[in-house]
Design a protein around this motif. Structure first.
Motif, PDB file in Angstrom:
ATOM      1  N   ARG A 179       0.888  -1.176   0.099  1.00 23.04           N
ATOM      2  CA  ARG A 179      -0.061   0.157  -0.037  1.00 23.04           C
ATOM      3  C   ARG A 179       0.634   1.171  -0.110  1.00 23.04           C
ATOM      4  NH1 ARG A 179      -4.467  -2.332   3.706  1.00 23.04           N
ATOM      5  NH2 ARG A 179      -5.872  -3.125   1.919  1.00 23.04           N
ATOM      6  N   ALA A 234       0.410   0.523  -8.373  1.00 24.08           N
ATOM      7  CA  ALA A 234       0.292  -0.946  -7.463  1.00 24.08           C
ATOM      8  C   ALA A 234       1.620  -1.767  -8.148  1.00 24.08           C
ATOM      9  CB  ALA A 234      -0.760  -1.859  -7.738  1.00 24.08           C
ATOM     10  N   THR A 290       2.411   1.730  -3.219  1.00 26.13           N
ATOM     11  CA  THR A 290       1.412   2.330  -4.370  1.00 26.13           C
ATOM     12  C   THR A 290       1.262   3.910  -4.031  1.00 26.13           C
ATOM     13  OG1 THR A 290       0.098   0.221  -4.494  1.00 26.13           O
ATOM     14  CG2 THR A 290      -1.023   2.152  -5.139  1.00 26.13           C
TER      15      THR A 290
END
Length: 165
Positions: free
Chosen positions: A142, A151, A145
């Protein structure tokens, strides 16, 4: 370097938290780090968590069996025989996919011996370490990203290369 920033931050923060909490609660800090490493070495994600932790716990149980055996078998060479049998069994169990991470079994047994045969503290640290691995992988992805705007292709670092026959 930028590709690993998310995982680096997540592991750095969680490692600091684990160290503080485990020391404060008198948990076995280093065993948690072993299980955490097994999470990544076993393949990350659900597979890394399941394979790493299952193998770690099986090794812990095998270590316990060795300790129980040498507690009653007092003949010369009993430890060597027990370790040899258990080492073979830890390799043979790899026929089952969930227990296929052989190094994890050896880590679990070694951790048990390294904690002076402390079953429950070793088990707790192995479970927490595996959970920290999974958490750091998710959090790292996360963060990556957010840093890169896209991602990650795979949860870094990628799992181990499988040998082919």
């Amino acid at each position: 370097m930028k590709n690993y920033l998310g995982i680096a931050v997540s592991i750095g923060v969680l490692a600091a938290v684990w160290t503080q909490v485990s020391v404060s609660l008198e948990l076995v800090t280093w065993v948690g780090f072993l299980a955490w490493a097994c999470y990544f070495a076993a393949g990350t994600g659900r597979v890394g968590f399941t394979r790493g932790l299952a193998a770690n716990v099986s090794g812990l149980v095998y270590g316990w069996l060795v300790a129980a055996f040498i507690g009653v078998a007092t003949f010369e060479g009993s430890l060597a025989i027990a370790v040899g049998i258990v080492a073979a069994l830890m390799c043979l169990q790899a026929a089952w996919p969930t227990l296929s991470f052989i190094p994890g079994a050896f880590v679990g047994a070694a951790a048990y011996f390294g904690t002076a045969f402390s079953f429950w503290p070793t088990l707790i640290a192995l479970v927490v370490g595996a959970l920290l691995g999974w958490t750091s992988g998710l959090l790292g992805a996360r963060l990556q990203t957010a840093i890169s705007g896209r991602a990650p292709v795979a949860e870094p670092p990628a799992g181990p290369v499988q040998a082919t026959a």
